[in-house]
Every structure is written in structure tokens, then in C-alpha cells.
Design an enzyme around this catalytic site. Structure first.
Site, PDB file in Angstrom:
ATOM      1  N   GLY A   1       0.979  -0.973  -0.434  1.00 27.91           N
ATOM      2  CA  GLY A   1      -0.338   0.173  -0.262  1.00 27.91           C
ATOM      3  C   GLY A   1       1.220   1.411   0.547  1.00 27.91           C
ATOM      4  NE  ARG A   2       1.510   7.631  -2.492  1.00 29.24           N
ATOM      5  CZ  ARG A   2       2.837   7.700  -3.206  1.00 29.24           C
ATOM      6  NH1 ARG A   2       3.462   6.793  -3.667  1.00 29.24           N
ATOM      7  NH2 ARG A   2       3.223   9.551  -2.760  1.00 29.24           N
TER       8      ARG A   2
ATOM      9  CG  ASP B   1       3.068   4.888  11.392  1.00 27.23           C
ATOM     10  OD1 ASP B   1       4.218   3.644  10.151  1.00 27.23           O
ATOM     11  OD2 ASP B   1       2.799   4.943   9.993  1.00 27.23           O
TER      12      ASP B   1
ATOM     13  CG  ASN C   1       0.389   9.972   6.155  1.00 23.95           C
ATOM     14  OD1 ASN C   1      -0.332  10.538   5.654  1.00 23.95           O
ATOM     15  ND2 ASN C   1      -0.060   9.263   7.348  1.00 23.95           N
ATOM     16  CG  PHE C   2       5.757   8.066   6.896  1.00 21.68           C
ATOM     17  CD1 PHE C   2       6.441   8.615   7.584  1.00 21.68           C
ATOM     18  CD2 PHE C   2       5.010   6.886   7.072  1.00 21.68           C
ATOM     19  CE1 PHE C   2       5.404   9.087   8.900  1.00 21.68           C
ATOM     20  CE2 PHE C   2       4.257   7.092   8.057  1.00 21.68           C
ATOM     21  CZ  PHE C   2       4.594   8.100   8.988  1.00 21.68           C
ATOM     22  N   GLY C   3       5.521   6.929   2.495  1.00 21.15           N
ATOM     23  CA  GLY C   3       5.529   6.390   0.607  1.00 21.15           C
ATOM     24  C   GLY C   3       4.924   4.836   0.414  1.00 21.15           C
ATOM     25  CD  GLU C   4       5.057   3.449  -3.588  1.00 22.96           C
ATOM     26  OE1 GLU C   4       4.356   2.269  -4.726  1.00 22.96           O
ATOM     27  OE2 GLU C   4       3.526   3.856  -3.670  1.00 22.96           O
ATOM     28  CB  VAL C   5       4.145   0.288   2.843  1.00 23.69           C
ATOM     29  CG1 VAL C   5       4.721  -1.162   3.896  1.00 23.69           C
ATOM     30  CG2 VAL C   5       4.511   1.389   3.661  1.00 23.69           C
TER      31      VAL C   5
ATOM     32  NE  ARG D   1      -4.172   8.130   8.950  1.00 27.16           N
ATOM     33  CZ  ARG D   1      -5.480   8.872   9.451  1.00 27.16           C
ATOM     34  NH1 ARG D   1      -6.897   8.085   9.402  1.00 27.16           N
ATOM     35  NH2 ARG D   1      -5.090   9.562   9.825  1.00 27.16           N
ATOM     36  CG  ASN D   2      -0.933   5.467  11.077  1.00 30.49           C
ATOM     37  OD1 ASN D   2      -0.851   4.732  10.375  1.00 30.49           O
ATOM     38  ND2 ASN D   2      -1.337   6.623  11.420  1.00 30.49           N
TER      39      ASN D   2
ATOM     40  CG  ASP E   1      -1.445   9.742  12.005  1.00 27.32           C
ATOM     41  OD1 ASP E   1      -2.894  10.189  12.017  1.00 27.32           O
ATOM     42  OD2 ASP E   1      -0.826   9.923  10.647  1.00 27.32           O
TER      43      ASP E   1
HETATM   44  P1  AMP Z   1       1.552   3.601   5.598  1.00 24.97           P
HETATM   45  O1  AMP Z   1       2.475   3.824   5.618  1.00 24.97           O
HETATM   46  O2  AMP Z   1       1.535   2.825   7.523  1.00 24.97           O
HETATM   47  O3  AMP Z   1      -0.104   4.204   6.657  1.00 24.97           O
HETATM   48  O4  AMP Z   1       1.136   1.850   5.448  1.00 24.97           O
HETATM   49  C1  AMP Z   1       0.253   1.905   4.431  1.00 24.97           C
HETATM   50  C2  AMP Z   1       0.023   0.473   4.322  1.00 24.97           C
HETATM   51  O5  AMP Z   1       0.480  -0.554   3.775  1.00 24.97           O
HETATM   52  C3  AMP Z   1      -1.166  -0.172   5.634  1.00 24.97           C
HETATM   53  O6  AMP Z   1      -2.627   0.528   4.880  1.00 24.97           O
HETATM   54  C4  AMP Z   1      -1.067  -1.411   5.435  1.00 24.97           C
HETATM   55  O7  AMP Z   1      -1.847  -2.242   4.362  1.00 24.97           O
HETATM   56  C5  AMP Z   1       0.910  -1.895   4.995  1.00 24.97           C
HETATM   57  N1  AMP Z   1       1.490  -1.635   5.819  1.00 24.97           N
HETATM   58  C6  AMP Z   1       1.406  -0.314   6.536  1.00 24.97           C
HETATM   59  N2  AMP Z   1       2.866  -1.565   7.712  1.00 24.97           N
HETATM   60  C7  AMP Z   1       2.341  -2.900   7.313  1.00 24.97           C
HETATM   61  C8  AMP Z   1       2.851  -4.169   8.226  1.00 24.97           C
HETATM   62  N3  AMP Z   1       3.604  -3.513   9.172  1.00 24.97           N
HETATM   63  N4  AMP Z   1       2.647  -4.995   7.747  1.00 24.97           N
HETATM   64  C9  AMP Z   1       1.993  -5.005   6.950  1.00 24.97           C
HETATM   65  N5  AMP Z   1       1.424  -4.309   6.142  1.00 24.97           N
HETATM   66  C10 AMP Z   1       1.480  -2.878   6.402  1.00 24.97           C
END
Ligand code: AMP
Length: 518
Positions: free
Chosen positions: A257-258, A388, A260-264, A374-375, A370
């Protein structure tokens, strides 16, 4: 409602636990344990800490023998692999996480994670003994589909410092599968009983006896519940302090996903360990500020906080390597099929877990800034963890500024934080109230139909989200939300209170033993 807490968990006294079994060799005797809830400056006053068992009589060489509770595969040259049931001799356990041992079968010397083993023959080494599990967690573990009726575990009682609870999975025509909890009371002479007419010298004896005869329990004890793997806080023993890792050890596999900080991404570290990798958008924050914040985050450990494993910060984009949570963000989870079918009890369990993670941050005086669905991330068995924490402070993106920024979470932020930038743990409590609304409405956007600007103006004038008619929310939980949204921050509840509130929600007291004639 006030902000008082329900029970002081750190009041729990030390106690001894004996299995009552005689050691096969004469080298180890099971010894006294430290308190279960130990105030620890590293981990926070209310953190649940694994007791550090000390034998009353060490081996001839002065070392203790521990037995492996799980399999472990070495990640480095410094650590030792082992399988469940292997015996290891402890050489040094002064580092809380990584102990130096000698493997008694392979004679290999090296480090092992201390929370994967227990003193040989101690009650902690029993498959059915769950040291750090609450009643709610016991319910969740036992109700897993693969467990048949009679699956059980024994855990320290949350209310009686010297007692234990026996949790058993049961099935009834009207109720379907559910869990029954029985009090195991201590005797003055060190023994235990559930019913006064049947007393036992040890917990092991008690379990063995009830495995053969139900004697009025809902079911004979059929098999111990499977123990979930303990949490790992580092990628390996060499990454405790040195947590900058080479980028080529990370293999990005799938975009998650994407944020606040970038791609995950979902990925693997050294092609073995599952990790989530956050890539930081260039300009999202200064590398130095991020690394300072990450160093703080690395020190915060709680089972309801996502573990930060490592960073790759030598080149852009910076990678933040975290524990992987298989079901993604709570918000996405609530909106998908599996989340939609969550039962009310599951939602309460998630509310409890988030409050518990925040209670830890509250005790460490760290502000999240925050907190939102979503977090929060979801893993197997509806395990919820906050992620986060602390990062919002170092975001440099203009879009993330209070009032003007399109990415600023206006609908989650307390009025004093939006207007005067007064962020505090009490502004986090406000956000928690909004998160509760997201949770109980299965991921609805807060203040439906209202724009951010309108929300700021209306909330300042005293407007609060009404109780939705579309979803089931009991009045008392809606009242908790309103308390979180009190205009005066000091009137909002503490996370300690909220944890106890959701932990105890809808819980009938442990059932007394029902005598059934032999
Ligand atoms: P974020 O930058 O935390 O908003 O993450 C964006 C998206 O990545 C989230 O909505 C989750 O679906 C996925 N994600 C973030 N961190 C993790 C993690 N530790 N394990 C699995 N999925 C994650």
C-alpha cells in the site's frame, strides 16, 4: 465515569511455582520466580514482563538448564538453532533478550532468544502454561477452529496474585463454541484446588487429574492449546544496537500500500524472515530527524506496538524494516469481507488491544499524534498493533500541517492540537475516540458528509458525531467516545482506564466449580 484505574497490576506479589515433579537428574531444582508484573524502566511500569526464573540449586558447573518451548533457526553466526524440547545450558542471561547457552546435544555455544525457553521442569516449561495471557486473549486462542472441545490452558489469574485460571474450550447446543474459565486457588501449604474436595500438590498434578476425569468441569481436559511464537524484537542478536542493515539483504516482494511516508512492501530479510518495508518518500522528512525518532521507537517495546527491526538509511529512499502484519491496516481489514463479519466481541478485543498499546505509550510519555484505524495493523487471530508512533512529529511535508495541509488528519485530531498545536496524550485519547467510531462502524469515514473545515468549526462549537443508527453501538460505549471528545483534555479518560474498561467489558465472572456426583 472518571479516570481512575480499576486495578493496580504492579501490586502483584512474588510467588513460587513448583511443578511438584522431581527432576530426573539431580542438577536442577525449580526455583522461585520474580513477580509477573515488574516495573521496569526500560519497558514501562505496566508492561507485562516474562519472569526470570532462578533455580534454587544450579548445576554442578553453576549453570541452569533450560528447555526449548519452540523451534528456532539461527539467523547469524552468533546464534544457535534448536528444536522444541532441546535442552540448553545457560551461561549468561544478563542481556534480557539474548542469552548465551551451550546446546546440550550439539555442544554448540552461542546466543538464543531468552523468551523461547523455560527452566527445565518448571511450570513455564509445560505446554499448557501461558504466562502472559489475559482472559480475553485466552478466549481468542482457544476459540481457533482447529481446537477441539476440551482444549485448555492455565494462566496466572488477573485478579488473584497467588491464583491461576484454567480456561477450557466448550460446546453447547445453544451457545456453540465458547470458553469457560475456572479459578484455581492456592492452598496455604503450596498446593492448588478448583474444588475444595480435590486438592493437588502442584498445577501439573491438577492438570493430569482433570485430563482423566472432568469432575464437574465442562469437559475433561483434552489437549493443551497451541502456543503462539513469542515476539522477536530484533532481526537477530547482532542487530540489537546496530540496526542499520545492508539494503541488499532486503528483497521487496509485493507492494502492500501507500501511506503517509511512501510505498510499503512485503518482503524478506536474507530470504528467510518476513518483514514489512516502508520506503520513505524523498523530502517526507529529514534523514537525521527520522533516525533520531527511529532510535526512540526502537526502544519502545510492547506486544501491542509493531516492532521496528532495522533501517537502511545510507541512500534514498530510506527503508524502515518492520514486523510484518499479515492482515494489513485495521481500516482496510474492517472494510473487507473478513472484517465485515467480525463479531461485536472481536471489536471489543481490538478496542482493548489498541488501548493497551496506548497505555504503554502513555506510561512512557510518548505521544502518537496520528492514532487512527489506518495506523493500527492486524495479524493472525485478530491481533492488533499500533504503528507509526512518534513519526508524525518529524514529517516535514507541508501537506501534513495542521489546518492547511490536505493530508493532515483533521477528523482525528483534538481541537486544541489543531488550533494551538497542543499535542498531548490527551489529544491521542481524542483520536482513540474517533478510532472507536471507525471500529464500531466497520471503517466508516468519521463525520460522514462533512469536510475538514466544517468539522473544525462545528467541533469547536460543541458538535460531536452522533451515535450511528446503522451499526450496533451500546450506549455505554458511545458515552466512552463522548468522554474521549471532552472539550477539556484533562477530563478525558486515561488509556489505563480505557484498557481496563475494554478488558472487562461484557465479561461474566469466572464460573464457580459445579459439583457433579462421582
Ligand atoms: P502506512 O504507511 O503505515 O500508512 O502503510 C500503508 C499500508 O501498508 C497500510 O495500510 C497497510 O496495508 C500496509 N502496511 C504498513 N505497515 C505494515 C506492516 N508492518 N505489515 C503489513 N502491512 C503493512
Amino acid at each position: 465515569m472518571g479516570n481512575q484505574c480499576c486495578s493496580k497490576r504492579e501490586d502483584v506479589e512474588p510467588r513460587s511455582i513448583y511443578t511438584g515433579l522431581k527432576p530426573s537428574g539431580n542438577d536442577v531444582k525449580i526455583g522461585a520466580l520474580e513477580p509477573r508484573y515488574t516495573p521496569d524502566p526500560q519497558r514501562g511500569q505496566f508492561d507485562i514482563i516474562r519472569p526470570r526464573p532462578t533455580p534454587t540449586r544450579p548445576t554442578a558447573s553453576g549453570h541452569r538448564i533450560v528447555v526449548a518451548l519452540y523451534n528456532y533457526t539461527a539467523r547469524d553466526v552468533t546464534d544457535v538453532s534448536f528444536r522444541k524440547g532441546d535442552r540448553l545450558q545457560v551461561i549468561d542471561d544478563s542481556d534480557g533478550d539474548w542469552w548465551t547457552v551451550i546446546h546440550l546435544s550439539t555442544a554448540q555455544e552461542g546466543l538464543i532468544p531468552g523468551n523461547f525457553v523455560a527452566i527445565e521442569l518448571s511450570v513455564e516449561s509445560e505446554d499448557w502454561f501461558f504466562e502472559n495471557v489475559s482472559r480475553k486473549e485466552a478466549d481468542k486462542l482457544l476459540l481457533a477452529e482447529e481446537n477441539p472441545r476440551g482444549t485448555f490452558l492455565v494462566r496466572p489469574s488477573e485478579h488473584n496474585p497467588h491464583g491461576y485460571s484454567l480456561s477450557v474450550k466448550d460446546w453447547e447446543e445453544q451457545r456453540g463454541y465458547h470458553v469457560k474459565h475456572y479459578k484455581i486457588k492456592p492452598l496455604d501449604n503450596g498446593g492448588f484446588y478448583i474444588s475444595t474436595n480435590k486438592t493437588f500438590h502442584s498445577l501439573s498434578e491438577l492438570v493430569q487429574a482433570y485430563s482423566k476425569n472432568a469432575w464437574g468441569l465442562c469437559h475433561v481436559l483434552s489437549r493443551p492449546c497451541a502456543k503462539p511464537q513469542p515476539q522477536m524484537w530484533d532481526l537477530g542478536p547482532t542487530f540489537r544496537d546496530k540496526w542499520e542493515i545492508p539494503r541488499d539483504e532486503i528483497h521487496l516482494i509485493r507492494r502492500l500500500g501507500r501511506g503517509n511516508f511512501g510505498e510499503v512492501y512485503y518482503g524478506k530479510w536474507r530470504d528467510t524472515i518476513d518483514v514489512a518495508v516502508k520506503t520513505l518518500r524523498e523530502g517526507a522528512m529529514s534523514t537525521q530527524a527520522f533516525l533520531q525518532e527511529a532510535a526512540i521507537m526502537k526502544k519502545f517495546r510492547h506486544k501491542r506496538l509493531v516492532a521496528l527491526y532495522a533501517v537502511c538509511s545510507k541512500e534514498e529512499p530510506i527503508y524502515i524494516v518492520q514486523e510484518y502484519m499479515s492482515k494489513g491496516s485495521l481500516l482496510d481489514f474492517l472494510r473487507k469481507e473478513e472484517g465485515k463479519t467480525l463479531e461485536f466481541e472481536d471489536l471489543i478485543y481490538i478496542a482493548f488491544q489498541v488501548a493497551s498499546g496506548m497505555e504503554y505509550l502513555e506510561s512512557k510519555q510518548l505521544i502518537h499524534r496520528d492514532l487512527a484505524a489506518r495506523n493500527v495493523l492486524i495479524g493472525e487471530n485478530n491481533i492488533a498493533k499500533i504503528c507509526d508512533f512518534g513519526l508524525a512529529r518529524v514529517i516535514e511535508d507541508n501537506e501534513y500541517c495542521p489546518r492547511q495541509g490536505s493530508r493532515f488528519p483533521v477528523k482525528w485530531t483534538a481541537p486544541e492540537a489543531i488550533i494551538y498545536a497542543k499535542f498531548s496524550i490527551k489529544s491521542d485519547v481524542w483520536s482513540y475516540g474517533i478510532l472507536l467510531m471507525e471500529l464500531f462502524t466497520h471503517g466508516q469515514v468519521p463525520y460522514p458528509g462533512m469536510h475538514g473545515r466544517e468539522v473544525i468549526d462545528q467541533v469547536e462549537k460543541g458538535y460531536r458525531m452522533p451515535k450511528p443508527t446503522s451499526h450496533y453501538i451500546p450506549d455505554e460505549i458511545y458515552q466512552i467516545m463522548l468522554n474521549c471528545w471532552d472539550a477539556k483534555p484533562e477530563n478525558r479518560p486515561t488509556f489505563e482506564f480505557l484498557t481496563h474498561y475494554f478488558e472487562g467489558f461484557n465479561v461474566t465472572s469466572e464460573i464457580p466449580y459445579r459439583e457433579v456426583p462421582d
